[in-house]
Design an enzyme around this catalytic site. Sequence first.
Site, PDB file in Angstrom:
ATOM      1  N   GLU B 196      -3.126  11.638  -6.884  1.00  0.00           N
ATOM      2  CA  GLU B 196      -3.495  10.804  -5.726  1.00  0.00           C
ATOM      3  C   GLU B 196      -3.497  11.700  -4.490  1.00  0.00           C
ATOM      4  O   GLU B 196      -2.548  12.444  -4.249  1.00  0.00           O
ATOM      5  CB  GLU B 196      -2.473   9.663  -5.579  1.00  0.00           C
ATOM      6  N   GLN B 263      -8.687   6.016 -11.719  1.00  0.00           N
ATOM      7  CA  GLN B 263      -8.923   4.853 -10.868  1.00  0.00           C
ATOM      8  C   GLN B 263      -8.973   5.200  -9.387  1.00  0.00           C
ATOM      9  O   GLN B 263      -8.430   4.480  -8.558  1.00  0.00           O
ATOM     10  CB  GLN B 263      -7.890   3.744 -11.126  1.00  0.00           C
ATOM     11  N   HIS B 267     -16.349   3.811  -6.910  1.00  0.00           N
ATOM     12  CA  HIS B 267     -17.449   2.849  -6.747  1.00  0.00           C
ATOM     13  C   HIS B 267     -18.021   2.849  -5.325  1.00  0.00           C
ATOM     14  O   HIS B 267     -19.117   2.357  -5.111  1.00  0.00           O
ATOM     15  CB  HIS B 267     -16.964   1.435  -7.085  1.00  0.00           C
ATOM     16  N   CYS B 409      -0.268 -13.353 -16.661  1.00  0.00           N
ATOM     17  CA  CYS B 409      -0.206 -13.109 -18.103  1.00  0.00           C
ATOM     18  C   CYS B 409      -1.539 -13.447 -18.750  1.00  0.00           C
ATOM     19  O   CYS B 409      -2.214 -14.389 -18.370  1.00  0.00           O
ATOM     20  CB  CYS B 409       0.995 -13.785 -18.748  1.00  0.00           C
TER      21      CYS B 409
HETATM   22  N1  LIG Z   1     -10.269  -1.633 -14.547  1.00  0.00           N
HETATM   23  C1  LIG Z   1      -9.838  -2.550 -13.792  1.00  0.00           C
HETATM   24  O1  LIG Z   1      -9.315  -3.564 -14.201  1.00  0.00           O
HETATM   25  C2  LIG Z   1      -9.963  -2.359 -12.382  1.00  0.00           C
HETATM   26  C3  LIG Z   1      -9.405  -3.320 -11.596  1.00  0.00           C
HETATM   27  C4  LIG Z   1      -9.491  -3.145 -10.267  1.00  0.00           C
HETATM   28  C5  LIG Z   1     -10.102  -2.056  -9.756  1.00  0.00           C
HETATM   29  N2  LIG Z   1     -10.692  -1.148 -10.558  1.00  0.00           N
HETATM   30  C6  LIG Z   1     -11.385  -0.011  -9.968  1.00  0.00           C
HETATM   31  O2  LIG Z   1     -10.486   1.046  -9.829  1.00  0.00           O
HETATM   32  C7  LIG Z   1     -10.733   1.710  -8.596  1.00  0.00           C
HETATM   33  C8  LIG Z   1      -9.470   1.740  -7.756  1.00  0.00           C
HETATM   34  O3  LIG Z   1      -9.159   0.458  -7.239  1.00  0.00           O
HETATM   35  P1  LIG Z   1      -8.057   0.297  -6.130  1.00  0.00           P
HETATM   36  O4  LIG Z   1      -7.983  -1.146  -5.784  1.00  0.00           O
HETATM   37  O5  LIG Z   1      -6.834   0.992  -6.590  1.00  0.00           O
HETATM   38  O6  LIG Z   1      -8.738   1.078  -4.926  1.00  0.00           O
HETATM   39  P2  LIG Z   1      -8.057   1.741  -3.629  1.00  0.00           P
HETATM   40  O7  LIG Z   1      -9.210   2.086  -2.761  1.00  0.00           O
HETATM   41  O8  LIG Z   1      -6.984   0.856  -3.110  1.00  0.00           O
HETATM   42  O9  LIG Z   1      -7.397   3.077  -4.210  1.00  0.00           O
HETATM   43  C9  LIG Z   1      -8.125   4.226  -4.558  1.00  0.00           C
HETATM   44  C10 LIG Z   1      -7.187   5.402  -4.432  1.00  0.00           C
HETATM   45  O10 LIG Z   1      -7.834   6.596  -4.871  1.00  0.00           O
HETATM   46  C11 LIG Z   1      -7.408   7.651  -4.004  1.00  0.00           C
HETATM   47  N3  LIG Z   1      -8.400   8.738  -4.098  1.00  0.00           N
HETATM   48  C12 LIG Z   1      -9.658   8.736  -3.617  1.00  0.00           C
HETATM   49  N4  LIG Z   1     -10.265   9.888  -3.907  1.00  0.00           N
HETATM   50  C13 LIG Z   1      -9.391  10.644  -4.588  1.00  0.00           C
HETATM   51  C14 LIG Z   1      -9.463  11.929  -5.148  1.00  0.00           C
HETATM   52  N5  LIG Z   1     -10.571  12.668  -5.076  1.00  0.00           N
HETATM   53  N6  LIG Z   1      -8.373  12.395  -5.783  1.00  0.00           N
HETATM   54  C15 LIG Z   1      -7.230  11.655  -5.862  1.00  0.00           C
HETATM   55  N7  LIG Z   1      -7.127  10.416  -5.332  1.00  0.00           N
HETATM   56  C16 LIG Z   1      -8.208   9.918  -4.709  1.00  0.00           C
HETATM   57  C17 LIG Z   1      -7.338   6.991  -2.654  1.00  0.00           C
HETATM   58  O11 LIG Z   1      -6.517   7.716  -1.773  1.00  0.00           O
HETATM   59  C18 LIG Z   1      -6.747   5.634  -2.999  1.00  0.00           C
HETATM   60  O12 LIG Z   1      -5.363   5.594  -2.944  1.00  0.00           O
HETATM   61  C19 LIG Z   1     -11.853   0.961  -7.921  1.00  0.00           C
HETATM   62  O13 LIG Z   1     -13.087   1.570  -8.184  1.00  0.00           O
HETATM   63  C20 LIG Z   1     -11.779  -0.364  -8.567  1.00  0.00           C
HETATM   64  O14 LIG Z   1     -12.990  -1.064  -8.521  1.00  0.00           O
HETATM   65  C21 LIG Z   1     -10.598  -1.259 -11.854  1.00  0.00           C
END
Ligand SMILES: NC(=O)c1ccc[n+]([C@@H]2O[C@H](COP(=O)([O-])OP(=O)(O)OC[C@H]3O[C@@H](n4cnc5c(N)ncnc54)[C@H](O)[C@@H]3O)[C@@H](O)[C@H]2O)c1
Lengths: 554, 554
Positions: B196, B263, B267, B409
């Site tokens: 992160e 994650q 997007h 859940c």
């Molecule tokens: N699979 C799922 O169920 C699910 C659910 C929700 C969100 N998502 C997806 O997961 C992603 C993350 O969601 P979120 O709510 O945590 O978003 P967020 O924006 O709150 O967090 C993203 C994090 O990534 C960090 N980041 C950005 N670029 C980076 C890099 N190059 N290296 C390291 N860290 C980096 C940012 O500092 C931030 O803390 C989104 O694209 C979201 O749509 C997936």
Amino acid sequence: MTNPRHNTRDIFPPTGTELNAKSWLTEAPLRMLMNNLHPDVAENPHELVVYGGIGRAARTWKDFDLIVETLKNLEDTETLLVQSGKPVGVFRTHKDAPRVLIANSNLVPHWANWDHFNELDKKGLMMYGQMTAGSWIYIGAQGIVQGTYETFVEAARQHYGGSLKGKWILTGGLGGMGGAQPLAAVMAGACCLAVECDETRVDFRIRTRYCDEKTHDLDEALAMIERWTAAGEAKSVALIANAADVFPELLKRGAKPDIVTDQTSAHDPVHGYLPQGWSVAEWRARQETEPKVVEAAARKSMRTHVEAMVGFHDAGIPTLDYGNNIRQMALEEGLERAFSFPGFVPACIRPLFCRGVGPFRWVALSGDPEDIYKTDQKVKELIDDPHLHNWLDMARERIAFQGLPSRICWVGLGQRDKLGLAFNEMVRNGELKAPVVIGRDHLDSGSVASPNRETESMRDGSDAVSDWPLLNALLNTASGATWVSLHHGGGVGMGFSQHAGMVICCDGTEEADARIARVLWNDPATGVMRHADAGYDIAIDCAKEHNLNLPAIL
Amino acid sequence: MTNPRHNTRDIFPPTGTELNAKSWLTEAPLRMLMNNLHPDVAENPHELVVYGGIGRAARTWKDFDLIVETLKNLEDTETLLVQSGKPVGVFRTHKDAPRVLIANSNLVPHWANWDHFNELDKKGLMMYGQMTAGSWIYIGAQGIVQGTYETFVEAARQHYGGSLKGKWILTGGLGGMGGAQPLAAVMAGACCLAVECDETRVDFRIRTRYCDEKTHDLDEALAMIERWTAAGEAKSVALIANAADVFPELLKRGAKPDIVTDQTSAHDPVHGYLPQGWSVAEWRARQETEPKVVEAAARKSMRTHVEAMVGFHDAGIPTLDYGNNIRQMALEEGLERAFSFPGFVPACIRPLFCRGVGPFRWVALSGDPEDIYKTDQKVKELIDDPHLHNWLDMARERIAFQGLPSRICWVGLGQRDKLGLAFNEMVRNGELKAPVVIGRDHLDSGSVASPNRETESMRDGSDAVSDWPLLNALLNTASGATWVSLHHGGGVGMGFSQHAGMVICCDGTEEADARIARVLWNDPATGVMRHADAGYDIAIDCAKEHNLNLPAIL
Ligand SMILES: NC(=O)c1ccc[n+]([C@@H]2O[C@H](COP(=O)([O-])OP(=O)(O)OC[C@H]3O[C@@H](n4cnc5c(N)ncnc54)[C@H](O)[C@@H]3O)[C@@H](O)[C@H]2O)c1
Ligand SMILES: NC(=O)c1ccc[n+]([C@@H]2O[C@H](COP(=O)([O-])OP(=O)(O)OC[C@H]3O[C@@H](n4cnc5c(N)ncnc54)[C@H](O)[C@@H]3O)[C@@H](O)[C@H]2O)c1
């Protein structure tokens, strides 16, 4: 293998007062689905095609039968879901919920193009719903006559001091919607030269009295126009030819129509627009076998066609895109000035939308024309507007019913609910023989986002925001419409629009009174809201006048 | 000029049994909107940002205040419409209709891209709703823990005979959702190295006990992982660095994680992904001033990042896209093999979706954790499933509440309505101090079309068909959910998804019983229907077992 979309049955909606379903709220969608496929209503009913290129009422004939079957058995606390023309589920809801919820042709945006759609359509996974085809409130060309008439009248006001006497309109396309053009032109006092490539379509218009004459010969057509305009007679002629040939030829000859527009189905480059040099038969055959070749040729011809329209525009002739997205197609073909002439909504219709005025329509489920004449009379009693009275008189005299008798008239916020309640009262007290349904086009004040058509050049730049039609559908569902639909790609084709439909049945009950009061108020009110949010003064004034509660807008 | 999106107020939802609005059905969205912006819940509440890049709860602070004000005065026969975070209208509906209807970030497909969205957003015409941010049912990272846990458990089953003991997971991003990864990994028995870039996010995870250790040093992180895996201890470490640097470096060094995923907010290429070589501060500043430069640099780094993921995949390590659309970004940057590893839904989650199983969640409006513990107990009584009981025990022990106490859940068709009715009974008989709301993520069985995520590789190829989530929203509206939402672009960004949300309030009344029975049955049933239509046997069997009425499917 047999084609699941082909059949030779003729479909006629039941008429009279006897129910085939368990209540009028399910009988109504049943009759209206069938009415959409009535031989006098649909453009190609044996293929389930209602209008607008390949706009269908059901995905396959099996789906059609299953929808009918399901509607016959549906309880008044159940709701049928229809996904792109296929009846996919029946769920328990409640009496004030819609009886049918429909979503047609919706695709996730990145994939929302004709290529992907056609692939899914071929696999049997999709259906093109156009606007009122897949949502069962198409009423034939009569449904569009007034809209076209109002547009021509408004153009006359803007450009010709209000009169089209001795003037003529050049257009293309005499299909389900386009077929209304010659009649609307004549009603507005103008002559009309309409270029249509398919003679069977022309014959349909002549048979139903929408068009006066036909010819294969351009010179003959021009001679008629010259004679009629000189005599101040309003008459129409269909020229059987390709518009992409005729428009440039007329421009070259220095012909001077007084208004230029077009309603070929340019929104669908595979199924909607005949390429230059092709016969109609060849075109239809190759749509199946070589869609990409057809598309490329059609797009090229559209460019030529629009180039000529730009030429007329440059020559100072009022030129309008009539909502078939032909400018976009030409733009994509490299014609940079394609959008130099405006669409008809910003040019003529938006001030109406600002007051929630749009194509309100109703249908007599009895099948008896007398029911419509009685409602005509009621409209006149309730709304004191000479323009509207004149329209109703002309409509009665000139417009032949197609399928179930029906009427259209453009009315707005505060008028629609009043008429709906009055009609429901007429059902209740027996003045009308059977219930009526009230609906509208998806082209309406609050129900559509379509940046090349209904929401072109919005004042605040919000043309592409489609939250509005989605809210409209959700609110109509919450208000108790009898059926509600959400479509993508109607009118202007895949990727270019999202829109919502609603129909409500006046079955004469008091429960219906409550629903009608909500739905027919809320539905146009969302249009006033949407235009007020965009900053139109007419809409803001209308909202204030009607005491709308618009927290962050007013 | 002051920034209408910035404020220094801290928002805390009211708790207890006293109403601020006129009924619990309007008090509920009021508290949940505020809960979304609770300092322990939202990622950046002063900017209205809840999670997922720029996923907001309201368009501006003025809109927030107006929503609150409107909800306080809303009658039980009125419905508030919210358009991209702005309260645009209040309309008369009825008691069984939703109290709030929401449409966020929806754009007509041809214009549905970040460029156009960002332009509208800047003009104040739009808001990004992500999934549960703009629809007021985000509950912090706790909301995603189980989903992530179930995914890791399923991967363990598929690849490691069911156990992750001594194994480690490499991932990136510890934001609102991603922050759940280290905790979920540990709960599933694995170690976790999470990269992160923003130290404040790391500190948030450590403070809330989602992550155990932090370091700036890759070697130190690897040493920890080595020590823990050797000892069979499940622990997690956050590495403060850029994932696009670390992933390739690890691949080069021949490191062998047991599962690889990511994650970051890939997007959203402007606001979601830190380009290599940039500081976080520089990145944030230039998002405003030079969005195009940021985007280009971020996309380039994403390509590098995905290249490394493909490398791990090629080396035989289970590698998953975790729903942030990073493969698409890399593909658009020219990485042809970007999609060679699968998304997590087809890999792990789809069999659950086939039975309507998804992230069911509920929140105690009282604010009292005891209310949640009592519902935990009720769930155990009603559903006899050791896996679920184990989950609830772990959740209670390991997951700190954020904002209003809540629980998630994963349960399916036939279970959700049972739990809902039981909770409503507990409200009625005073076992719970105040009403609870029940909702779910938009990521669920029947509520989303997202071809790079929830609907990736559907059996029949219908990935992009978005009729389904639209029908889901219409049906939930017709069934009487308390609020319903329709969003575009959540999770995977503009153009790539359409999805629907719903929340229902258990206020203890008998009217609520009827609504709960309908909504919490119909909602997962639409998921079973959608998967049955696509040809999944599990879904077809589930539909039959539950006697669903699916006319053209069964
Ligand atoms: N699979 C799922 O169920 C699910 C659910 C929700 C969100 N998502 C997806 O997961 C992603 C993350 O969601 P979120 O709510 O945590 O978003 P967020 O924006 O709150 O967090 C993203 C994090 O990534 C960090 N980041 C950005 N670029 C980076 C890099 N190059 N290296 C390291 N860290 C980096 C940012 O500092 C931030 O803390 C989104 O694209 C979201 O749509 C997936
Ligand atoms: N402005 C409006 O209110 C409005 C309303 C409905 C439809 N439309 C649009 O107008 C168009 C027509 O709608 P429709 O329902 O009549 O469609 P349709 O498919 O029923 O009719 C189109 C007609 O154009 C003819 N045609 C095709 N290519 C031609 C060519 N090169 N030269 C001459 N004729 C040609 C076809 O033979 C057909 O009869 C559509 O794009 C539709 O979306 C606009």
